[in-house]
Scaffold this active site. Sequence first.
Site, short mmCIF file in Angstrom:
data_model
loop_
_atom_site.label_atom_id
_atom_site.label_comp_id
_atom_site.label_asym_id
_atom_site.label_seq_id
_atom_site.Cartn_x
_atom_site.Cartn_y
_atom_site.Cartn_z
N LYS A 149 0.85 -1.19 0.00
CA LYS A 149 0.00 0.00 0.00
C LYS A 149 0.89 1.23 0.00
O LYS A 149 1.77 1.37 0.85
CB LYS A 149 -0.91 0.00 1.23
CG LYS A 149 -1.86 1.17 1.32
CD LYS A 149 -2.70 1.06 2.58
CE LYS A 149 -3.62 2.26 2.73
NZ LYS A 149 -4.39 2.20 4.00
N ARG A 212 -10.67 -2.20 15.11
CA ARG A 212 -9.25 -1.94 14.83
C ARG A 212 -8.55 -1.43 16.09
O ARG A 212 -7.38 -1.72 16.34
CB ARG A 212 -9.12 -0.93 13.69
CG ARG A 212 -7.74 -0.90 13.04
CD ARG A 212 -7.79 -0.11 11.74
NE ARG A 212 -6.57 -0.25 10.99
CZ ARG A 212 -5.77 0.75 10.66
NH1 ARG A 212 -6.08 1.98 11.04
NH2 ARG A 212 -4.67 0.55 9.95
N TYR A 244 -2.47 6.13 22.79
CA TYR A 244 -2.55 4.80 23.41
C TYR A 244 -1.34 4.51 24.29
O TYR A 244 -1.35 3.55 25.06
CB TYR A 244 -2.65 3.72 22.33
CG TYR A 244 -3.88 3.84 21.48
CD1 TYR A 244 -5.14 3.49 21.98
CD2 TYR A 244 -3.80 4.32 20.17
CE1 TYR A 244 -6.27 3.61 21.20
CE2 TYR A 244 -4.93 4.44 19.38
CZ TYR A 244 -6.16 4.09 19.90
OH TYR A 244 -7.29 4.21 19.12
#
Length: 246
Positions: A149, A212, A244
């Site tokens: 990608k 996700r 996070y």
Amino acid sequence: MINDINNFIESKKLSLNSRKSYHYDLKQFYKIIGGHVNSEKLALYQQSLSEFKLTARKRKLSAVNQFLFFLYNRGTLKEFYRLQETEKITLAQTKSQIMDLSNFYQDTDYPSGRLIALLILSLGLTPAEIANLKKADFDTTFNILSIEKSQMKRILKLPEDLLPFLLESLEEDGDLVFEHNGKPYSRQWFFNQLTDFLNEKNEQQLTAQLLREQFILKQKENGKTMTELSRLLGLKTPITLERYYR
């Protein structure tokens, strides 16, 4: 209603353990409502679930809701009923805690929705990436997935618990994992499949994005650094993961 329960279970392709689980939960449902379905009886049944843990309640509600839909479809029930989980996990909790989603690996009437959910949950893929997955991208000898990608290639290890559901799809005809007449499905199709599966599992509050996020939380718990995790997700920069790791 006992015959209806048996007919319902026979109509589903279930493993022996799942058959026993459905039979136990629905027999319990039958005993509480006395074989008559109405709003008052359903409220009584729902009240009886308060003594169970959240995961057990969700399993029981899922079985009962599927059974109620079965009865409605057959014309046994003239009115459509659906029970809702009263103790919802808040969005804040979902974002900060790893959830018990083991019921995702159980039998379902929405196998495509299940595989979509598991690909997000197990590999952190986006729906767009899933839509373009080719069977040739998978190496089942070494259990890896290669994704390219934006000129970035990443190799993802396939978890053991994902393989049974994935291999079933890889054995079907076609080049893509999900396709119709040789073409990828629309974004709406993926959304609908995932939504139907999440509704069946009484996880209506979840989305592809939140699934996700569960992958992110698990990887962090497993010791992945912010940089390592950003590579797994195919991100150009780990900045979006900072919250996070605070």
